[in-house]
Design a protein around this motif. Structure first.
Motif, mmCIF file in Angstrom:
data_model
loop_
_atom_site.group_PDB
_atom_site.id
_atom_site.type_symbol
_atom_site.label_atom_id
_atom_site.label_comp_id
_atom_site.label_asym_id
_atom_site.label_seq_id
_atom_site.Cartn_x
_atom_site.Cartn_y
_atom_site.Cartn_z
ATOM 1 N N ILE A 130 -1.760 0.952 -10.755
ATOM 2 C CA ILE A 130 -2.578 1.003 -9.539
ATOM 3 C C ILE A 130 -2.170 -0.166 -8.652
ATOM 4 O O ILE A 130 -2.077 -1.299 -9.123
ATOM 5 C CB ILE A 130 -4.072 0.913 -9.886
ATOM 6 N N THR A 167 0.823 -1.207 0.000
ATOM 7 C CA THR A 167 0.000 0.000 0.000
ATOM 8 C C THR A 167 0.856 1.254 0.000
ATOM 9 O O THR A 167 0.485 2.275 -0.586
ATOM 10 C CB THR A 167 -0.929 0.002 1.228
ATOM 11 N N SER A 168 2.009 1.191 0.668
ATOM 12 C CA SER A 168 2.873 2.359 0.786
ATOM 13 C C SER A 168 4.243 2.066 0.190
ATOM 14 O O SER A 168 5.142 1.591 0.885
ATOM 15 C CB SER A 168 3.029 2.767 2.257
ATOM 16 N N PRO A 204 -2.033 5.906 -0.812
ATOM 17 C CA PRO A 204 -2.748 6.426 -1.992
ATOM 18 C C PRO A 204 -3.806 7.455 -1.658
ATOM 19 O O PRO A 204 -4.058 8.367 -2.459
ATOM 20 C CB PRO A 204 -3.365 5.165 -2.616
ATOM 21 N N VAL A 244 4.071 11.452 -8.796
ATOM 22 C CA VAL A 244 3.079 10.391 -8.977
ATOM 23 C C VAL A 244 3.208 9.774 -10.365
ATOM 24 O O VAL A 244 3.097 8.548 -10.522
ATOM 25 C CB VAL A 244 1.656 10.946 -8.753
ATOM 26 N N TYR A 248 -5.722 -2.095 -4.217
ATOM 27 C CA TYR A 248 -6.986 -1.452 -4.593
ATOM 28 C C TYR A 248 -8.002 -2.504 -5.022
ATOM 29 O O TYR A 248 -9.163 -2.478 -4.601
ATOM 30 C CB TYR A 248 -6.751 -0.456 -5.729
ATOM 31 N N VAL A 287 1.125 10.660 -1.569
ATOM 32 C CA VAL A 287 0.403 9.591 -2.260
ATOM 33 C C VAL A 287 1.209 8.298 -2.228
ATOM 34 O O VAL A 287 0.650 7.208 -2.098
ATOM 35 C CB VAL A 287 0.093 10.002 -3.706
#
Length: 494
Positions: free
Chosen positions: A221, A67-68, A173, A206, A225, A169
């Motif tokens: 992505i 996620t990070s 996100p 980004v 997600y 981000v």
């Protein structure tokens, strides 16, 4: 006669700050080996990247479920420096505590003319039971980068602000939601045209990571997600009302986590007259509100770390309210500082009790402890011949301490192909999905017929079973099975 101590000397300010940070790092050491299961997923990514350059949970198999990415990159750097395993996470947390304290010190002197908010804000963040329970994840990194965004805004360095917002981000996100209150604030201050500079810096960071992720990791992505969007609310509890669920299970820890909100009413009036404080409240508080609304509308599950952004904003703005109270006279100052001390001590004791007495974080939803999961992973190392196996259930600790690759949706990327296949043919969504997955490589099927299953209903035929438990749940049965008949020559677990 003793000379009077000169508090204007830098050493006079440095010494209390150093003592404060050393005490804080000593406190954080209580949690260095009991992080929640998802923190071990990030740690597995960082270890794999540091050791082999593989972006995934196990060397040789690329995935994109971190996620990070910023957290993984920085954590892998600490591993490269020689800090082993969970100690790398601990050292990183201490560094973040120092960065956050220094950023708050800069802001505190600018907004309040003293260092008090830096001390109270740092205490509010690092003695908060819910925030401490996110240690090992990206919450404190997110706070540090967010403070950098605020400082860049106050310095009118808008391109730099855009770069920092892009890093936000990469820290999580949902950091993209900062653009909403930021745009509103810049329009209010008649700096709307400068927002273009923000977007340029934001787009560079980004866009660069998105291109790397698309080309080398198979999806611009993150996989999470698609994984998390398949999850729904937990019966009657979603993100919108999930704090009620935590209150039922952890009443004291939850109340202490929310306690700083009591002082927010004292902090808000200052935003009318103090431009710097108004900027902080709009950016941090606005992000928290937008984030809470978005997650509630999406009906996401109430994982406790999802509340990190919201609780951090409450803690910092509430700490600002306490600082305001200290200006209302001697009695109000004593009362405010006394309340701050009581809340910090109560939070620290609550967190320490969970760590020392129960070897668990004060708030979590794991179905077992780190020690229990580690024991499963180490048993598998000694007794199971497979180099990989399928797992159904929490995998972070087991994957981290296990030698074999524990495969589930976080590493088996067939879920992404399945997502694209379900989209209507010739639709814009289908075209975008195919473009996004143009460089996706799905790993081969699992090379063994072993399966480790959480919460199995029937243990008959299992090669081995384990029972885990935690503050969250009384008992969960795990079963190790072979999904095809075992030949007489095959080794059996003891």
């Amino acid at each position: 006669m003793a000379e009077r101590l000169d508090y204007s000397h830098p050493a006079a300010r440095f010494a209390p700050a150093l003592a404060f940070l050393l005490a804080l790092c000593a406190f954080l050491s209580l949690f260095h080996d009991i992080y929640v299961d998802d923190a071990y997923i990030a740690l597995a990514y960082a270890r794999s990247f540091a050791a082999s350059g593989t972006w995934g949970m196990h060397p040789g198999f690329v995935s994109n479920a971190a996620t990070s990415p910023l957290d993984v990159l920085l954590l892998s750097g600490f591993i490269k420096l020689g800090f082993p395993g969970v100690w790398a996470v601990y050292v990183f947390e201490c560094v973040l505590a120092v960065v956050i304290f220094c950023a708050l010190t800069f802001l505190s002197r600018r907004v309040f003319g003293s260092d008090l908010w830096a001390y109270l804000g740092t205490l509010a963040l690092f003695t908060n039971p819910l925030l401490i329970s996110t240690s090992g994840l990206e919450t404190y990194l997110f706070v540090a980068v967010l403070l950098g965004c605020v400082i860049a805004f106050l310095a009118a360095r808008y391109f730099l602000l855009g770069l920092a917002a892009g890093l936000l981000v990469l820290a999580r996100p949902d950091g993209v939601l900062l653009l909403a209150p930021l745009f509103a604030l810049m329009v209010w201050e008649k700096r709307g045209l400068d927002f273009v500079k923000v977007l340029v810096g934001f787009g560079i960071v980004v866009g660069a990571w998105g291109f790397v992720s698309w080309l080398y990791l198979g999806s611009a992505i993150p996989d999470t997600y698609f994984i998390k969007r398949k999850e729904a609310a937990w019966h009657d509890f979603s993100f919108a009302n999930g704090l009620v669920l935590y209150y039922f299970k952890y009443p004291l820890a939850t109340l202490l986590s929310l306690a700083p909100a009591l002082f927010i009413p004292f902090a808000l009036p200052l935003a009318k007259t103090n431009r710097d404080w108004r900027a902080f409240v709009v950016l941090a508080g606005g992000l928290a509100l937008v984030h809470y609304a978005a997650y509630s509308l999406l009906n996401l599950p109430p994982y406790h770390w999802y509340y990190g952004i919201f609780i951090s904003a409450l803690a910092l703005i509430g700490a600002g309210g306490l600082v305001v109270l200290t200006r209302e006279g001697h009695a109000a100052r004593l009362a405010a500082l006394g309340l701050a001390a009581i809340l910090a001590l109560a939070g620290a004791v609550t967190c320490a009790e969970a760590a020392l007495a129960r070897k668990q974080m004060p708030i979590h939803t794991n179905l077992g402890t780190v020690a229990q999961y580690r024991a499963i992973g180490e048993w598998l190392n000694a007794n199971m011949p497979a180099h990989e196996y399928r797992i159904i259930g929490e995998l972070g600790v087991i994957q981290y301490y296990g030698h074999a690759d524990a495969v589930n949706s976080f590493s088996d990327r067939q879920i992404l192909r399945d997502f694209a296949a379900k989209l209507p043919e010739h639709s814009p969504g289908k075209w975008l999905a195919e473009l996004n997955f143009a460089h996706l490589t799905v790993r081969p099927p699992v090379g063994s017929d072993y399966r480790l299953e959480e919460n199995c209903k029937d243990a008959r035929g299992a090669l081995k079973t384990w029972t885990t438990s935690s503050i969250w749940i009384d008992s969960v049965l795990w079963c190790l099975r072979r999904e095809s008949p075992v030949s007489p020559a095959s080794p059996r677990p003891d």
